[in-house]
Scaffold this motif. Structure first.
Motif, short mmCIF file in Angstrom:
data_model
loop_
_atom_site.label_atom_id
_atom_site.label_comp_id
_atom_site.label_asym_id
_atom_site.label_seq_id
_atom_site.Cartn_x
_atom_site.Cartn_y
_atom_site.Cartn_z
N SER A 1 -51.61 81.58 -60.04
CA SER A 1 -52.82 81.74 -60.85
C SER A 1 -53.05 80.51 -61.72
O SER A 1 -52.10 79.83 -62.11
N SER B 1 -57.95 77.22 -69.55
CA SER B 1 -58.65 77.15 -68.27
C SER B 1 -60.15 77.05 -68.49
O SER B 1 -60.69 77.50 -69.51
N GLU C 1 -64.52 78.95 -64.88
CA GLU C 1 -64.36 79.20 -63.45
C GLU C 1 -62.90 79.52 -63.11
O GLU C 1 -62.60 80.42 -62.32
N GLU C 2 -61.98 78.77 -63.72
CA GLU C 2 -60.56 79.02 -63.48
C GLU C 2 -60.14 80.35 -64.08
O GLU C 2 -59.37 81.11 -63.47
N ALA D 1 -61.77 82.98 -64.40
CA ALA D 1 -62.23 84.10 -63.56
C ALA D 1 -61.27 84.35 -62.40
O ALA D 1 -61.28 85.44 -61.81
N LYS D 2 -60.45 83.37 -62.08
CA LYS D 2 -59.52 83.50 -60.96
C LYS D 2 -58.12 83.97 -61.41
O LYS D 2 -57.24 84.17 -60.58
N VAL E 1 -55.24 86.23 -62.22
CA VAL E 1 -54.85 87.58 -61.80
C VAL E 1 -53.74 88.06 -62.73
O VAL E 1 -52.74 87.38 -62.92
#
Length: 205
Positions: A71, A77, A80-81, A83-84, A86
């Motif tokens: 992750s 971050s 955009e990062e 949102a990724k 986890v």
């Protein structure tokens, strides 16, 4: 070993020490797992374990949050990062296996789909720079100044035996203290000394 610390072999009492006894109320907070020997954590980072009292029982609510190492960083971050990112969790209940509050040996059982999973764990070491006992508003004795604890997990159907070093501070303990913890466990010998040879760091970002 660190001057304010104590260790024990699994399934034995802590030896007599000037250090106050660690009891369940002292565990009720969020801890960072900073080093471990458990293979399940080799793909994880930012591991936090939160222990919370379950009212009217001696049982403890146990929830683990962590991120896969793949992750993006949890802090700093871009949107955009972020949102990724986890975040995964493991939820369970710790049931005390002794009436002695200073024994700190538990049976963990998972919740939800992990209900069939169980393991047995115990605190085998703890310490800090200014460890002292205080009385809480509820009248229970709580230790202040505990900076780290070492937990030992017996082999289960799903995991091998292993140890975790958990700290109150995200940055963990310094290298000197970590080395001293290792010396303390190796001084106990047996399975704790053997396991320490496989210790590895858990990334935190």
């Amino acid at each position: 070993m660190p001057p304010l610390s104590t260790f024990r072999a699994p399934n034995t009492p802590f030896s007599s020490t000037s250090l106050p006894t660690l009891t369940p109320p002292s565990l009720l907070k969020t801890w960072w797992v900073t080093t471990s020997t458990l293979p399940m954590w080799k793909s994880a980072k930012n591991i936090r374990i939160t222990y919370t009292a379950i009212p009217s029982t001696q049982d403890i609510d146990d929830i683990i949050h962590y991120n896969p190492r793949s992750s993006p960083p949890a802090t700093g971050s871009t949107p955009e990062e972020a949102a990724k990112i986890v975040t995964k969790s493991i939820h369970g209940t710790d049931y005390p296996l002794s009436d002695n509050p200073g024994d700190l040996t538990y049976k963990w059982r998972g919740r939800g789909i992990l209900f069939i999973a169980t393991s047995r764990w115990q605190v085998v070491g703890y310490g800090g720079r200014d460890v002292r006992a205080v009385t809480s508003e509820s009248g229970e004795e709580v230790l202040e100044g505990v900076e780290w604890v070492v937990t030992y997990f017996e082999k289960s159907l799903f995991t091998p035996a292993g140890v975790d070093v958990m700290t109150v501070a995200k940055e963990g303990v310094n290298e000197e203290t970590l080395g001293a913890i290792g010396e303390g466990l190796k001084g106990i010998g047996g399975v704790l000394g053997e396991l320490w040879d496989g210790i590895f760091d858990i990334p935190r970002d």
